[in-house]
Motif scaffolding. Structure first.
Motif, PDB file in Angstrom:
ATOM      1  N   HIS A 363       0.863  -1.198   0.000  1.00 27.25           N
ATOM      2  CA  HIS A 363       0.000   0.000   0.000  1.00 27.25           C
ATOM      3  C   HIS A 363       0.886   1.232   0.000  1.00 27.25           C
ATOM      4  CE1 HIS A 363      -2.454  -3.300   1.695  1.00 27.25           C
ATOM      5  NE2 HIS A 363      -3.517  -2.675   1.086  1.00 27.25           N
ATOM      6  N   ALA A 364       1.800   1.380  -1.057  1.00 24.94           N
ATOM      7  CA  ALA A 364       2.796   2.467  -1.092  1.00 24.94           C
ATOM      8  C   ALA A 364       2.138   3.823  -1.288  1.00 24.94           C
ATOM      9  CB  ALA A 364       3.788   2.204  -2.227  1.00 24.94           C
ATOM     10  N   ALA A 365       1.108   3.876  -2.214  1.00 27.27           N
ATOM     11  CA  ALA A 365       0.478   5.173  -2.488  1.00 27.27           C
ATOM     12  C   ALA A 365      -0.096   5.755  -1.213  1.00 27.27           C
ATOM     13  CB  ALA A 365      -0.605   5.009  -3.551  1.00 27.27           C
ATOM     14  N   HIS A 366      -0.758   4.906  -0.509  1.00 25.70           N
ATOM     15  CA  HIS A 366      -1.320   5.417   0.754  1.00 25.70           C
ATOM     16  C   HIS A 366      -0.212   5.867   1.670  1.00 25.70           C
ATOM     17  CE1 HIS A 366      -3.840   5.738   4.240  1.00 25.70           C
ATOM     18  NE2 HIS A 366      -2.980   4.905   4.901  1.00 25.70           N
ATOM     19  N   ALA A 367       0.846   5.121   1.651  1.00 19.15           N
ATOM     20  CA  ALA A 367       1.950   5.488   2.545  1.00 19.15           C
ATOM     21  C   ALA A 367       2.569   6.791   2.121  1.00 19.15           C
ATOM     22  CB  ALA A 367       2.990   4.350   2.553  1.00 19.15           C
ATOM     23  N   LEU A 368       2.628   6.995   0.792  1.00 13.47           N
ATOM     24  CA  LEU A 368       3.256   8.217   0.312  1.00 13.47           C
ATOM     25  C   LEU A 368       2.460   9.444   0.723  1.00 13.47           C
ATOM     26  CD1 LEU A 368       5.484   9.520  -1.354  1.00 13.47           C
ATOM     27  CD2 LEU A 368       4.089   9.164  -3.398  1.00 13.47           C
ATOM     28  N   THR A 369       1.142   9.328   0.603  1.00 10.34           N
ATOM     29  CA  THR A 369       0.312  10.481   0.972  1.00 10.34           C
ATOM     30  C   THR A 369       0.520  10.873   2.439  1.00 10.34           C
ATOM     31  OG1 THR A 369      -1.576   9.032   1.463  1.00 10.34           O
ATOM     32  CG2 THR A 369      -1.473   9.928  -0.783  1.00 10.34           C
ATOM     33  N   THR A 370       0.877   9.923   3.149  1.00 10.62           N
ATOM     34  CA  THR A 370       1.070  10.239   4.600  1.00 10.62           C
ATOM     35  C   THR A 370       2.339  11.047   4.821  1.00 10.62           C
ATOM     36  OG1 THR A 370       2.237   8.144   4.964  1.00 10.62           O
ATOM     37  CG2 THR A 370      -0.145   8.146   5.282  1.00 10.62           C
ATOM     38  N   GLU A 371       3.203  11.014   3.787  1.00  8.25           N
ATOM     39  CA  GLU A 371       4.488  11.693   3.974  1.00  8.25           C
ATOM     40  C   GLU A 371       4.521  13.032   3.246  1.00  8.25           C
ATOM     41  OE1 GLU A 371       7.495   9.000   2.658  1.00  8.25           O
ATOM     42  OE2 GLU A 371       7.103   7.571   4.284  1.00  8.25           O
ATOM     43  N   LEU A 372       3.408  13.351   2.464  1.00  6.63           N
ATOM     44  CA  LEU A 372       3.383  14.601   1.733  1.00  6.63           C
ATOM     45  C   LEU A 372       3.047  15.748   2.669  1.00  6.63           C
ATOM     46  CD1 LEU A 372       1.497  13.544  -1.570  1.00  6.63           C
ATOM     47  CD2 LEU A 372       3.936  13.974  -1.266  1.00  6.63           C
ATOM     48  N   THR A 373       3.603  16.900   2.161  1.00  4.41           N
ATOM     49  CA  THR A 373       3.318  18.132   2.924  1.00  4.41           C
ATOM     50  C   THR A 373       3.028  19.207   1.913  1.00  4.41           C
ATOM     51  OG1 THR A 373       4.842  17.497   4.677  1.00  4.41           O
ATOM     52  CG2 THR A 373       4.245  19.816   4.578  1.00  4.41           C
ATOM     53  N   VAL A 374       1.942  19.958   2.118  1.00  5.58           N
ATOM     54  CA  VAL A 374       1.528  21.007   1.191  1.00  5.58           C
ATOM     55  C   VAL A 374       2.647  22.026   1.079  1.00  5.58           C
ATOM     56  CG1 VAL A 374      -0.141  22.852   0.744  1.00  5.58           C
ATOM     57  CG2 VAL A 374      -0.904  20.686   1.675  1.00  5.58           C
ATOM     58  N   GLY A 375       2.989  22.337  -0.212  1.00  5.55           N
ATOM     59  CA  GLY A 375       4.028  23.327  -0.460  1.00  5.55           C
ATOM     60  C   GLY A 375       5.364  22.729  -0.727  1.00  5.55           C
ATOM     61  N   ASP A 376       5.578  21.431  -0.263  1.00  6.10           N
ATOM     62  CA  ASP A 376       6.887  20.782  -0.495  1.00  6.10           C
ATOM     63  C   ASP A 376       6.837  20.114  -1.882  1.00  6.10           C
ATOM     64  OD1 ASP A 376       7.851  21.579   1.989  1.00  6.10           O
ATOM     65  OD2 ASP A 376       7.343  19.661   2.982  1.00  6.10           O
ATOM     66  N   PRO A 377       8.013  19.850  -2.511  1.00  4.58           N
ATOM     67  CA  PRO A 377       8.010  19.144  -3.815  1.00  4.58           C
ATOM     68  C   PRO A 377       7.609  17.683  -3.647  1.00  4.58           C
ATOM     69  CG  PRO A 377      10.266  19.534  -3.047  1.00  4.58           C
ATOM     70  CD  PRO A 377       9.373  20.270  -2.130  1.00  4.58           C
ATOM     71  N   CYS A 378       7.029  17.194  -4.568  1.00  6.38           N
ATOM     72  CA  CYS A 378       6.585  15.783  -4.529  1.00  6.38           C
ATOM     73  C   CYS A 378       7.801  14.902  -4.718  1.00  6.38           C
ATOM     74  CB  CYS A 378       5.531  15.548  -5.659  1.00  6.38           C
ATOM     75  SG  CYS A 378       5.030  13.787  -5.781  1.00  6.38           S
ATOM     76  N   PRO A 379       7.974  13.872  -3.920  1.00  7.98           N
ATOM     77  CA  PRO A 379       9.165  13.012  -4.032  1.00  7.98           C
ATOM     78  C   PRO A 379       9.137  12.167  -5.313  1.00  7.98           C
ATOM     79  CG  PRO A 379       7.675  12.146  -2.371  1.00  7.98           C
ATOM     80  CD  PRO A 379       7.107  13.458  -2.790  1.00  7.98           C
ATOM     81  N   VAL A 380       7.974  12.136  -5.971  1.00 10.49           N
ATOM     82  CA  VAL A 380       7.891  11.291  -7.169  1.00 10.49           C
ATOM     83  C   VAL A 380       8.137  12.142  -8.395  1.00 10.49           C
ATOM     84  CG1 VAL A 380       6.407   9.750  -8.542  1.00 10.49           C
ATOM     85  CG2 VAL A 380       6.324   9.701  -6.024  1.00 10.49           C
ATOM     86  N   CYS A 381       7.413  13.358  -8.526  1.00 11.43           N
ATOM     87  CA  CYS A 381       7.485  14.163  -9.744  1.00 11.43           C
ATOM     88  C   CYS A 381       8.177  15.498  -9.520  1.00 11.43           C
ATOM     89  CB  CYS A 381       6.084  14.408 -10.305  1.00 11.43           C
ATOM     90  SG  CYS A 381       5.001  15.317  -9.205  1.00 11.43           S
ATOM     91  N   HIS A 383       7.052  18.145  -8.412  1.00 11.22           N
ATOM     92  CA  HIS A 383       6.141  19.290  -8.463  1.00 11.22           C
ATOM     93  C   HIS A 383       5.723  19.652  -7.054  1.00 11.22           C
ATOM     94  CE1 HIS A 383       5.833  19.488 -12.842  1.00 11.22           C
ATOM     95  NE2 HIS A 383       5.625  18.151 -12.897  1.00 11.22           N
ATOM     96  N   LYS A 384       5.346  20.914  -6.996  1.00  8.09           N
ATOM     97  CA  LYS A 384       4.900  21.396  -5.683  1.00  8.09           C
ATOM     98  C   LYS A 384       3.561  20.792  -5.348  1.00  8.09           C
ATOM     99  CE  LYS A 384       3.962  25.696  -3.206  1.00  8.09           C
ATOM    100  NZ  LYS A 384       3.898  27.162  -3.334  1.00  8.09           N
ATOM    101  N   VAL A 385       3.492  20.295  -4.126  1.00 10.47           N
ATOM    102  CA  VAL A 385       2.233  19.648  -3.690  1.00 10.47           C
ATOM    103  C   VAL A 385       1.249  20.754  -3.369  1.00 10.47           C
ATOM    104  CG1 VAL A 385       1.123  18.177  -2.001  1.00 10.47           C
ATOM    105  CG2 VAL A 385       3.431  17.664  -2.780  1.00 10.47           C
ATOM    106  N   GLU A 386       0.180  20.734  -4.144  1.00  6.94           N
ATOM    107  CA  GLU A 386      -0.848  21.746  -3.941  1.00  6.94           C
ATOM    108  C   GLU A 386      -1.799  21.331  -2.837  1.00  6.94           C
ATOM    109  OE1 GLU A 386      -0.871  24.641  -5.272  1.00  6.94           O
ATOM    110  OE2 GLU A 386       0.814  24.296  -6.638  1.00  6.94           O
ATOM    111  N   SER A 387      -2.101  20.039  -2.814  1.00  3.80           N
ATOM    112  CA  SER A 387      -3.011  19.509  -1.782  1.00  3.80           C
ATOM    113  C   SER A 387      -2.725  18.036  -1.628  1.00  3.80           C
ATOM    114  CB  SER A 387      -4.484  19.749  -2.181  1.00  3.80           C
ATOM    115  OG  SER A 387      -4.786  19.036  -3.384  1.00  3.80           O
ATOM    116  N   ILE A 388      -3.086  17.526  -0.513  1.00  2.00           N
ATOM    117  CA  ILE A 388      -2.805  16.104  -0.228  1.00  2.00           C
ATOM    118  C   ILE A 388      -4.048  15.310  -0.596  1.00  2.00           C
ATOM    119  CG2 ILE A 388      -2.289  14.410   1.575  1.00  2.00           C
ATOM    120  CD1 ILE A 388      -0.886  16.669   3.034  1.00  2.00           C
ATOM    121  N   PRO A 389      -3.837  14.338  -1.479  1.00  6.09           N
ATOM    122  CA  PRO A 389      -5.023  13.545  -1.893  1.00  6.09           C
ATOM    123  C   PRO A 389      -5.514  12.669  -0.737  1.00  6.09           C
ATOM    124  CG  PRO A 389      -3.007  12.667  -2.866  1.00  6.09           C
ATOM    125  CD  PRO A 389      -2.633  13.925  -2.226  1.00  6.09           C
ATOM    126  N   THR A 390      -6.767  12.401  -0.752  1.00  6.11           N
ATOM    127  CA  THR A 390      -7.376  11.577   0.291  1.00  6.11           C
ATOM    128  C   THR A 390      -7.449  10.158  -0.182  1.00  6.11           C
ATOM    129  OG1 THR A 390      -8.685  13.429   1.054  1.00  6.11           O
ATOM    130  CG2 THR A 390      -9.407  11.246   1.724  1.00  6.11           C
TER     131      THR A 390
END
Length: 785
Positions: A363-381, A383-390
């Motif tokens: 369940h990596a995608a779910h795990a990744l979302t837990t590590e995202l922070t709005v405004g920080d670059p996405c570790p995958v692409c 790009h700046k994280v605009e919002s954290i997907p649910t």
């Protein structure tokens, strides 16, 4: 005579050498405090000239030498007739007083006279003045004339007699009376002999010759007889004085009585000494007992030490008990169990983490979302994280998270339990180790310590001894107080004994000449008893001596009276008056007998001669009586005084006229009473008592100068110098000014005038002033011009 220089050393107030230079001086003053030695400089001049000092009288020498000095040396250079002379004298102390060791008169280097008497004679010839004349001409007696003016008649005659030197006439009159008496006696004796002259018969001649032989023989023995009487009288008097001395000694011995209650004081002193001795013994015993108890207590352990040992015993037991209840094995087993539980829980947690990691991968995608922070670059692409997907996690992962949380808590709790078990084990091991060390150390210390039973016994013994020591110390304090009280009582008694001692000393001094016994004891009471025993013994001895002395008095008186009666009887047998001294009577009677025998032998031959003797003696009586009558005080002396007074008044008036510019003249009546004629006030006659101080000085100075000129002229001397050594302190300012003016006038007429005074105002008028000061090393003279 003009003084040029006066030198003195060791003379009166001048212990060190001083010199008074009067050369070319017409008017000078000697001033200084009273007693500084002003007059002593004039005394030095007179002593150098005549070897005498007027104030000392006679020929006294010793007083002129300064205190502490061995010798005094004076010298005076003086001028007579234009020639300079020097008189020198040196006085030196001797064992019996002092004497003049050196005296000489010189003219330059030539010695004119050597020796005290020779110098005095040469000075008298040179000055034409005797000592008395010099002291009345050069050193003016102005003060005596001042007294002479107002003194009563009798005192005035005495002063004038002294001033004029008329005492010689009294001496001549006394000699004339003596010669009159002698001549009368000689004439009376001659008449008696003349009347008795007759041709005696043989019986009368035989009787006269026999009496002469008897008296001549008696005259040869009478002196020895009187000496014997004197010795007998002296022996009688000595015996009487011995009796009186014994009586006086007995009286002093009788006066010696011991103080009241001396026996009681002796008992009190003995009792006080005994009490003090007992108190000292008791105090010493108490101190000794206290010392012994202190030594015993000191040799034992103290209550504190015993208590500490007992506590150590108890603590050792308590440590042993604590060591017995500690269970290290149980603690070790509990630690092993706790460690095993931690290992088990940690293994369970590791297992869950593995399962959780595996699920995360799935369940990596779910795990990744837990590590995202709005405004920080996405570790995958990037790009700046605009919002954290649910994304909805899977339920399995959630359960694993919960299980993990529970496992983490279990591991944490297991770790805490292991830490607590480890700490508890460490603390227990440390506590056991410390307590075992304490136990071993305390056991080693207590190895030789008494047992608890012994300590209880020792404590009981120490407490008992300490109680005894406290009681002993209290006894020492009590004994000390008793000793102080006994000492105070003894001191009070000693004060009384000391007072008795003072009485004893007074009693011993009262009879010191009787040699009271030297005390062998320091006890005053014993000394009193010894003195009383000695008093009784000496009183008995003196009483016996008194009886013997009284017997000797009686015998001596009897012997003296017997010898006297025998001598009187022998004197009476030859009709010699029995009036002492007997030798004088015998000599007188012998002389009469000789004269009688001689008269009988040459009666006829001497009859004519005796008549001549009577006539000549009578003539001598008349001449002597006439001379004595003429020389009575109211006769020739009065005539001389009247004449001398007239001459003095005449000379004084000449001088007074000059000194007062004709303002005054002097009158005297037959009684020698003076009055003053005041020419400036219609020639009014005034009593001398109305004169002021300055006027009195003028009149008395005129009289003194008149006397000086009269005496100088009588001896062929010239009056060149006058020195006034009188007090001027009583004169007021106006009188002092008058005196100074008169002296200045005299100095201007060729006289050398000297004034000795402590009045500064008068001294300052002199052109040449000498100031005398009294210093520690002797008086000094400073010349002020």
């Amino acid at each position: 005579m003009r003084p040029l220089r006066i030198r003195a050393e060791g003379f009166s107030a001048y212990r060190s050498a001083v010199e008074l230079d009067l050369e070319d001086v017409e008017f000078f003053s000697l001033s200084g405090p009273t007693g500084s030695g002003k007059s002593s400089l004039v005394d030095a001049m007179i002593f150098a000239l005549y070897g005498r000092v007027p104030r000392l009288g006679g020929n006294a020498v010793e007083p002129v030498i300064s205190a502490g000095a061995v010798r005094a040396r004076v010298a005076v250079d003086f001028e007579v007739g234009g020639v300079t002379y020097t008189a020198v004298r040196m006085a030196e102390r001797t064992k019996s007083g002092a004497t003049v060791k050196e005296a000489r008169l010189q003219r330059g280097d030539k010695v004119l006279a050597d020796g005290a008497d020779d110098v005095t004679r040469q000075v008298e010839d040179l000055l034409s003045l005797r000592f008395d004349d010099f002291t009345r001409t050069v050193v003016l007696p102005q003060g005596e004339f001042a007294r002479f003016l107002t003194s009563p008649k009798a005192e005035r005659q005495s002063l004038l007699r002294n001033l004029l030197g008329l005492d010689v006439y009294s001496a001549v009159r006394s000699l004339a009376k003596t010669r009159e008496s002698v001549a009368n006696d000689r004439a009376s004796m001659a008449r008696h002999q003349l009347e008795a002259v007759e041709l005696p018969d043989e019986e009368t001649v035989s009787e006269a010759n026999g009496r002469l032989d008897t008296l001549d023989a008696m005259a040869n023995t009478i002196v020895a007889d009187e000496k014997l009487l004197a010795r007998l009288d002296s022996g009688s008097e000595a015996a009487r004085e011995e009796v009186e001395h014994i009586k006086e000694s007995l009286l002093r011995l009788t006066d010696i009585e011991p103080p009241d209650r001396i026996d009681e004081l002796d008992q009190l002193a003995a009792a006080a000494r005994e009490r003090l001795a007992d108190a000292e013994s008791a105090l010493e015993a108490a101190r000794r007992q206290s010392g012994e108890l202190e030594a015993k207590v000191g040799s034992l352990k103290s209550v504190e030490e015993i208590g500490a040992l007992r506590k150590s015993h108890i603590r050792l037991g308590e440590i042993a008990k604590r060591l017995a209840i500690h269970d290290l094995d149980s603690a070790r087993e509990s630690l092993v169990t706790t460690r095993a539980n931690l290992i088990s829980t940690e293994g369970h947690l590791d297992e869950i983490n593995l399962r959780l990691t595996s699920g995360l991968i799935s369940h990596a995608a779910h795990a990744l979302t837990t590590e995202l922070t709005v405004g920080d670059p996405c570790p995958v692409c990037d790009h700046k994280v605009e919002s954290i997907p649910t994304r909805t996690p899977s339920s399995e992962m959630a359960d694993l998270e919960k299980e993990k949380d529970a496992a983490v808590r279990s591991v944490s709790k297991a770790r805490l339990d292991l830490d607590e078990a480890t700490n508890a084990m460490t603390q227990l091991e440390t506590s056991v180790s410390e307590q075992k060390a304490q136990h071993d150390e305390l056991a080693a210390e207590m190895k030789s310590a008494p047992s608890l039973e012994d300590l209880r016994r020792m404590e009981k013994e120490v407490l008992s001894l300490s109680s005894g020591l406290a009681a002993s110390r209290e006894d020492v304090v009590r004994r000390s107080e008793e000793h102080s009280l006994a000492a105070s009582t003894l001191e009070d008694t000693a004060d009384s004994v000391r007072r008795v001692g003072k009485d004893l000393t007074a009693a011993q001094l009262k009879v010191a000449d009787l040699n009271p016994p030297v005390p062998e004891s320091d006890d005053v009471i014993v000394q009193w008893k010894e003195l009383m025993a000695w008093r009784d013994e000496v009183s008995q001895r003196l009483a016996a001596e008194r009886a013997g002395a009284e017997t000797r008095v009686t015998e001596a008186k009897t012997g003296a009276q017997t010898a006297r009666d025998d001598l009187v009887s022998r004197l009476e047998s030859v009709a010699v008056p029995t009036v002492e001294p007997f030798a004088v009577q015998v000599a007188s009677e012998l002389e009469v007998a000789r004269q009688r025998a001689a008269a009988i032998e040459k009666a006829q031959r001497d009859a004519t001669e005796l008549a001549k003797v009577v006539q000549a003696s009578q003539c001598s009586v008349e001449v002597a009586a006439g001379l004595a009558n003429h020389l009575r005080a109211n006769g020739f002396e009065k005539w001389m005084m009247v004449g001398a007074m007239a001459g003095l008044v005449a000379g004084a008036n000449d001088l007074l006229s000059q000194l007062s510019d004709g303002g005054y003249s002097l009158k005297s009546d037959d009684e020698g009473t003076f009055s003053i004629v005041d020419h400036r006030n219609a020639n009014e006659t005034r009593r001398v008592s109305t004169l002021s101080g300055g006027e009195t000085f003028l009149v008395s100075l005129a009289l003194a100068l008149s006397l000086a000129e009269t005496l100088a002229a009588a001896g062929g001397a010239e009056l060149d110098t006058i020195i006034l050594d009188e007090g001027f302190g009583a004169l007021d300012d106006e009188s002092l000014d008058t005196v100074a003016s008169v002296l200045e006038d005299l100095a201007g007429k060729g006289l050398v005038v000297g004034v000795i005074t402590h009045v500064k105002e008068l001294a300052s008028r002199a052109p040449v002033r000498f100031v005398v000061s009294s210093e520690p090393g002797g008086s000094e003279v400073v010349k002020l011009s």
